[in-house]
Motif scaffolding. Structure first.
Motif, short mmCIF file in Angstrom:
data_model
loop_
_atom_site.label_atom_id
_atom_site.label_comp_id
_atom_site.label_asym_id
_atom_site.label_seq_id
_atom_site.Cartn_x
_atom_site.Cartn_y
_atom_site.Cartn_z
N TYR A 301 25.41 -5.21 -12.56
CA TYR A 301 24.12 -5.64 -13.08
C TYR A 301 23.40 -6.44 -12.00
CZ TYR A 301 20.61 -8.15 -15.81
OH TYR A 301 19.42 -8.68 -16.27
N THR A 302 22.40 -5.82 -11.38
CA THR A 302 21.63 -6.45 -10.30
C THR A 302 20.16 -6.04 -10.44
OG1 THR A 302 22.19 -4.59 -8.86
CG2 THR A 302 23.57 -6.55 -8.69
N PRO A 303 19.43 -6.64 -11.35
CA PRO A 303 18.05 -6.21 -11.65
C PRO A 303 17.05 -6.41 -10.52
CG PRO A 303 18.56 -8.26 -12.78
CD PRO A 303 19.84 -7.78 -12.20
N ASN A 304 17.35 -7.27 -9.56
CA ASN A 304 16.40 -7.56 -8.48
C ASN A 304 16.85 -6.99 -7.14
OD1 ASN A 304 14.37 -9.23 -9.91
ND2 ASN A 304 16.12 -10.59 -10.24
N LEU A 305 17.74 -6.01 -7.19
CA LEU A 305 18.25 -5.42 -5.96
C LEU A 305 17.15 -4.67 -5.20
CD1 LEU A 305 21.14 -5.27 -4.71
CD2 LEU A 305 21.27 -2.95 -5.60
N THR A 306 17.13 -4.85 -3.88
CA THR A 306 16.15 -4.15 -3.03
C THR A 306 16.81 -3.17 -2.06
OG1 THR A 306 16.17 -5.94 -1.40
CG2 THR A 306 14.51 -6.06 -3.14
N CYS A 332 26.57 8.14 -7.23
CA CYS A 332 26.04 8.59 -8.52
C CYS A 332 26.84 8.00 -9.69
CB CYS A 332 26.03 10.11 -8.59
SG CYS A 332 27.67 10.88 -8.37
N GLU A 333 28.17 7.85 -9.50
CA GLU A 333 29.00 7.27 -10.55
C GLU A 333 28.72 5.78 -10.72
OE1 GLU A 333 32.90 10.17 -9.98
OE2 GLU A 333 32.76 8.26 -8.89
N ILE A 334 28.47 5.11 -9.61
CA ILE A 334 28.15 3.68 -9.67
C ILE A 334 26.82 3.48 -10.39
CG2 ILE A 334 27.60 1.64 -8.28
CD1 ILE A 334 29.42 2.84 -6.10
N LEU A 335 25.83 4.28 -10.06
CA LEU A 335 24.51 4.15 -10.67
C LEU A 335 24.56 4.47 -12.16
CD1 LEU A 335 22.34 5.82 -7.88
CD2 LEU A 335 22.46 3.39 -8.43
N GLN A 336 25.45 5.38 -12.53
CA GLN A 336 25.56 5.78 -13.93
C GLN A 336 26.02 4.64 -14.82
OE1 GLN A 336 28.14 9.12 -14.47
NE2 GLN A 336 27.51 9.48 -16.60
N HIS A 337 26.83 3.73 -14.27
CA HIS A 337 27.37 2.62 -15.04
C HIS A 337 26.80 1.27 -14.60
CE1 HIS A 337 30.34 5.82 -15.59
NE2 HIS A 337 30.64 5.24 -16.73
N SER A 338 25.60 1.31 -14.04
CA SER A 338 25.03 0.08 -13.51
C SER A 338 23.58 -0.08 -13.91
CB SER A 338 25.14 0.07 -11.98
OG SER A 338 26.47 0.26 -11.58
N SER A 339 23.12 -1.34 -13.85
CA SER A 339 21.72 -1.66 -14.10
C SER A 339 21.14 -2.21 -12.82
CB SER A 339 21.59 -2.69 -15.23
OG SER A 339 22.14 -2.18 -16.42
N MET A 340 20.35 -1.34 -12.12
CA MET A 340 19.73 -1.73 -10.88
C MET A 340 18.27 -1.32 -10.90
SD MET A 340 22.60 -0.43 -8.14
CE MET A 340 24.34 -0.68 -8.38
#
Length: 345
Positions: A301-306, A332-340
């Motif tokens: 969970y990293t909502p402000n990632l650049t 793709c697997e990381i993005l699937q289970h992440s909030s960025m």
């Protein structure tokens, strides 16, 4: 017929010889002149800070002005491979290649430890940073701990510390049969509290006492470190203002949980865990390289990632993946289970 005297030519020749003589005198004078005499001592000490300490100390033979300049350097770099011959060279220089000359090795280690003690006790200026590349026996004998604790207690301005244990080239097998017997890094309670940056390479850590009260530590780098779940969690919980974390090739822990609101840069490389959880609201840069973890046990969970980078080419990762029965996480697997954020650089 005799050559007639020409006053004009004679005058030119005389002037040329005078100019040449003056130039020769100036050149000889320049050879003897020490131009560093006009440079302030603090500037010269700052320049010496960019050299390893053995090179900086050697400068004391240049002149009286240089005699004590190294004692005021703002940075000290101890490098065992330069201060004494490396253990591998000691082994190769033995007359007999079949028996280990432990006496020669011990003598070299003792000489290195003695030099370090002399240098840190003679240094009189403010010290901002220090790095140690040391022999593993310095850790076994407790020398490293005493060097570091002396500096941190007596050099109040020291903010940056790097410690690296030199690879043993096989000599440790002569002393330690079991892996758990390998010397561990252990310092006094809260000794790292004043540091702003800490880097540790090639150690086993089974106690987090040294990190208690680390309210100033902003950068923490752990490379090839062995530590369990409780220790790594305690370390991360004690360092409340961390802005930059790097974990590379470290083992021993099964869960990696990083929850930090001040963190801005996170680098995770060559790690094998059963669970990965990252919750950093202000994280700006995330770098992942060869992370082995079950897909359903990884969440970020990293909502402000650049900036986000992900790689899976490490041989280390592939070997451990086969052993664990898991493959390296793909982007793709990381993005699937992440909030960025939706776009990355």
């Amino acid at each position: 017929m005799s050559q007639m005297y020409n006053p004009k030519t004679a005058s030119i020749t005389h002037n040329s010889e005078a100019v040449r003589s003056n130039m020769d005198k100036e050149m000889r004078s320049d050879e003897k002149t020490d131009f560093t005499k006009s440079v302030p001592d603090d500037v010269l000490s700052y320049i010496l800070s960019f050299l390893s300490i053995d090179e900086a100390v050697r400068s004391c033979i240049l002149s009286k002005k240089w005699k004590n300049l190294w004692k005021n350097t703002s940075h000290i770099e101890f490098n065992s491979t330069k201060m004494i011959r490396p253990l591998s060279q000691l082994l190769l220089s033995r007359e007999s290649q079949t028996t280990m000359d432990l006496k020669s090795i011990t003598k070299g280690v003792s000489r290195y430890g003695f030099l370090v003690y002399r240098i840190i006790f003679r240094h009189i200026g403010d010290l901002c940073s220090c790095s140690f590349l040391h022999l593993w026996k310095s850790l076994l004998y407790g020398e490293l701990q005493s060097w570091v604790e002396y500096l941190l207690r007596n050099k109040k301005g020291m903010k940056n510390l790097k410690l690296e244990c030199e690879l043993d080239n096989g000599e440790m097998e002569e002393y330690f049969i079991f892996k758990d017997d390998i010397p561990k890094l252990h310092f006094s309670h809260g000794i790292f509290a004043t540091l702003g940056s800490l880097e540790l390479i090639n150690y086993t850590i089974n106690c987090s006492n040294a990190f208690v009260g680390c309210k100033n530590l902003q950068t923490l780098k752990l490379e090839r470190i062995n530590l369990d779940d409780a220790t790594i969690n305690d370390i991360l919980n004690n360092c409340v203002v961390l802005e930059n974390i790097k974990l590379n090739g470290s083992t021993g822990f099964k869960k990696l949980i990083i929850i930090n609101q001040s963190l801005k840069v996170l680098q995770l490389e060559c790690l094998c865990v059963d669970e990965l959880k990252v919750s950093c609201e202000n994280l700006e840069v995330l770098f992942l390289d060869s992370i082995i973890c079950p897909t359903n046990a990884a969440s970020i969970y990293t909502p402000n990632l650049t900036t986000f980078s992900s790689y899976c080419y490490s041989k280390f990762g592939k070997m451990h993946g086969v052993d664990k029965g898991h493959s390296i996480l793909k982007a793709c697997e990381i993005l699937q289970h992440s909030s960025m954020v939706s776009s990355f650089q």
